[in-house]
Scaffold this active site. Sequence first.
Site, short mmCIF file in Angstrom:
data_model
loop_
_atom_site.label_atom_id
_atom_site.label_comp_id
_atom_site.label_asym_id
_atom_site.label_seq_id
_atom_site.Cartn_x
_atom_site.Cartn_y
_atom_site.Cartn_z
N HIS A 177 1.03 -1.37 0.01
CA HIS A 177 -0.10 0.06 -0.10
C HIS A 177 0.80 1.19 0.00
CE1 HIS A 177 -2.91 -2.93 1.93
NE2 HIS A 177 -3.44 -2.61 0.75
N HIS A 178 2.12 0.92 -0.56
CA HIS A 178 3.09 2.27 -0.34
C HIS A 178 2.16 3.14 -1.44
CE1 HIS A 178 4.56 0.34 -3.91
NE2 HIS A 178 5.06 1.45 -4.32
N ARG A 179 1.71 2.90 -2.52
CA ARG A 179 0.90 3.79 -3.41
C ARG A 179 -0.43 3.40 -3.53
NH1 ARG A 179 4.13 6.96 -2.64
NH2 ARG A 179 5.78 7.56 -3.82
N LYS A 202 -3.32 -2.19 -7.72
CA LYS A 202 -3.36 -2.65 -9.27
C LYS A 202 -3.24 -4.01 -9.62
CE LYS A 202 -4.91 -0.86 -13.20
NZ LYS A 202 -5.73 -2.15 -13.10
N LYS A 258 6.68 -4.36 -10.54
CA LYS A 258 6.34 -4.05 -12.16
C LYS A 258 6.23 -2.33 -12.03
CE LYS A 258 4.24 -7.11 -13.81
NZ LYS A 258 3.08 -8.09 -14.69
N ASP A 309 7.24 3.19 -13.22
CA ASP A 309 6.82 4.54 -12.43
C ASP A 309 5.39 4.60 -12.91
OD1 ASP A 309 9.54 5.45 -11.93
OD2 ASP A 309 9.88 6.03 -14.09
N LYS A 322 -3.57 -8.72 -6.67
CA LYS A 322 -3.73 -9.57 -7.75
C LYS A 322 -5.23 -10.24 -7.24
CE LYS A 322 -2.45 -11.00 -11.69
NZ LYS A 322 -1.48 -10.20 -12.70
N SER A 362 -3.01 0.43 -18.56
CA SER A 362 -4.03 0.38 -17.60
C SER A 362 -4.25 1.66 -16.83
CB SER A 362 -4.01 -0.86 -16.67
OG SER A 362 -4.69 -1.91 -17.11
P1 NAD Z 1 -4.90 -15.73 -21.34
O1 NAD Z 1 -6.04 -16.48 -20.62
O2 NAD Z 1 -5.72 -14.77 -22.39
O3 NAD Z 1 -3.90 -16.65 -22.32
C1 NAD Z 1 -3.05 -17.77 -21.80
C2 NAD Z 1 -2.99 -18.50 -22.80
O4 NAD Z 1 -1.98 -19.42 -22.48
C3 NAD Z 1 -3.83 -19.34 -23.52
O5 NAD Z 1 -3.79 -19.37 -24.90
C4 NAD Z 1 -3.59 -20.91 -23.18
O6 NAD Z 1 -4.14 -21.77 -24.09
C5 NAD Z 1 -2.32 -20.92 -23.08
N1 NAD Z 1 -1.46 -21.89 -22.01
C6 NAD Z 1 -2.03 -22.28 -21.12
N2 NAD Z 1 -1.13 -23.39 -20.63
C7 NAD Z 1 -0.42 -23.63 -21.53
C8 NAD Z 1 0.68 -24.51 -21.72
N3 NAD Z 1 1.10 -25.60 -20.84
N4 NAD Z 1 1.68 -24.32 -22.96
C9 NAD Z 1 1.15 -23.20 -23.72
N5 NAD Z 1 0.14 -22.54 -23.66
C10 NAD Z 1 -0.76 -22.67 -22.65
O7 NAD Z 1 -3.85 -15.09 -20.31
P2 NAD Z 1 -3.15 -13.85 -20.67
O8 NAD Z 1 -3.51 -12.64 -20.13
O9 NAD Z 1 -2.42 -13.73 -21.98
O10 NAD Z 1 -1.84 -14.11 -19.47
C11 NAD Z 1 -0.78 -14.67 -19.97
C12 NAD Z 1 0.39 -14.43 -18.90
O11 NAD Z 1 0.62 -13.31 -18.89
C13 NAD Z 1 -0.01 -14.57 -17.42
O12 NAD Z 1 1.03 -15.24 -16.72
C14 NAD Z 1 -0.36 -13.31 -16.97
O13 NAD Z 1 -0.25 -13.16 -15.63
C15 NAD Z 1 0.56 -12.59 -17.86
N6 NAD Z 1 0.21 -11.19 -18.01
C16 NAD Z 1 -0.86 -10.68 -18.44
C17 NAD Z 1 -1.25 -9.49 -18.53
C18 NAD Z 1 -2.40 -8.79 -19.42
O14 NAD Z 1 -2.64 -7.54 -19.67
N7 NAD Z 1 -3.41 -9.84 -19.88
C19 NAD Z 1 -0.32 -8.42 -18.08
C20 NAD Z 1 0.91 -8.83 -17.71
C21 NAD Z 1 1.18 -10.27 -17.46
#
Ligand code: NAD
Length: 475
Positions: free
Chosen positions: A69-71, A75, A99, A104, A111, A367
């Site tokens: 909660h420092h900011r 999110k 992140k 910044d 989460k 975002s």
């Molecule tokens: P998503 O649900 O849209 O997509 C996940 C994808 O991974 C799907 O295509 C699924 O079929 C695939 N998948 C699952 N298990 C798999 C495996 N064993 N091998 C290959 N593919 C596999 O999710 P997303 O939003 O794309 O998020 C993906 C990653 O990115 C997560 O770690 C999430 O925390 C991270 N992330 C997402 C965002 C965002 O804006 N959505 C931002 C930062 C980080």
Amino acid sequence: MTVSKPRASDGFFDDVNYYFDQASRYTDVPSDVLAQIRMCNGVYRIRFPVVRDDGKIAVIEAYRAEHSHHRLPTKGGIRYAMDVSQDEVMALAALMTYKCAVVDVPFGGAKGGVRVDPRRASASFLQRLTRRYTSELIRKRFIGPDVDVPAPDVGTGAREMGWIYDTYKSQGPDTLNALACVTGKAMSLHGVAGREEATGVGAVIALQHFLSEPEDMKPLGLTPGLSGKRVIVQGLGKVGYHAAREVIRQGGSVVGVSVSDGALYDPDGLEVDAVFDHRRESGSLVGFPRAQVLANPDEVLEKPCEILIPAALEHQITRDNAPRLQAKVIVEGANGPVDPKADAMLREAGLAIVPDIYANAGGVVVSYFEWIKNLSHVSFERMTRRYQQIANDRLLGVLTRLTGRTLPPKDEALLLHAPTEIDFVRTALENTLAISYKRIRTRWKEQALPDLRTSAYASAIEKVGDAYVLDGIFP
Ligand code: NAD
């Protein structure tokens, strides 16, 4: 076939804290402040009933973790998956804290997770579940434009964010700023242009920064730049799909992709949109022309390539498969895809990793822009676009009059282009990632740190530490 991989350690949160501890040695943040930063400040664990489509009741387990909660607000995304756990949301919330600090963005980390398989649930069930989860968060003040702002993650998207917004608007304490209670909304619900692709595109911008330094390419035996390089993308969801498209747009070749139930490999390069359409229409990658189809999606990680972008889930690269990777560079599109044991082995083997807390920060950066847009109740170009058009027009007139020549049509069109929201969002994203990269690379080199991850963590830890020290601690 769905392959579930054993985790190198059960503790994802421990993994994040392992990286934290490694990096904190290179900071001058006092140990008592470090102890406060690395803890997860709060976790709300809930069980609530949702009426299933057959009228019976499903008991749903869900979480929201607020790491720091420092900011404020905090999110972080909301994940819908069967294996969400308290440990996972705490780890992902911690990654959000670091992140945001790296790029910044003035937020703390959070989460959410709901134990549900969104592929097996109907839209109406998911809507009831999402609204109930949101109302539970409202009750405990774990959501709100000024306290905690969710976004999409694995298994959720603009549709769920719309339901969250609508529930908050109906029940939340703050109607004026209700739009800013969640990001990743559809454009028609006052989302922001470019949010959907921001994480994937941001990962490729991050990659391009890494590839741009000849000095860093030399030990890898690579030439600078993405052009002509072979890339494999794990996961074809919101992050992976847009990362793969952006790789192609920027001159790279996507030779492999995987989803949860299979993978494709084609050394001549895959057309990502065609793969995506094929899977959507047929429900599988099988039958995609020319490419080699792999039933086990993990196999594609070990195929020849220069760059690997894991963009699916955490703990995909462990000590079991790390020795077999052929990539020279790993860009962590996903959160925590490389566990600490694999990280050490890969570093030893001379691979480079562009770490998650920088590489996938594009999503939270955009975002942040959406949140600002929602709080100001006006889109980024609305107050300036027409004025900019007029100013450009005048400039063209002056140029033509002074030189007595007309500009070639292409140059004229360039000059007369009036920026739209996507122009502001994209350039601001690029600028943010450029500044952050410069900072973490400079520190990596100047302090001779082991790698970019250590540098990114050290930079984040100092910023969060500064917030505690400079703001003081209540009371
Ligand atoms: P998503 O649900 O849209 O997509 C996940 C994808 O991974 C799907 O295509 C699924 O079929 C695939 N998948 C699952 N298990 C798999 C495996 N064993 N091998 C290959 N593919 C596999 O999710 P997303 O939003 O794309 O998020 C993906 C990653 O990115 C997560 O770690 C999430 O925390 C991270 N992330 C997402 C965002 C965002 O804006 N959505 C931002 C930062 C980080």
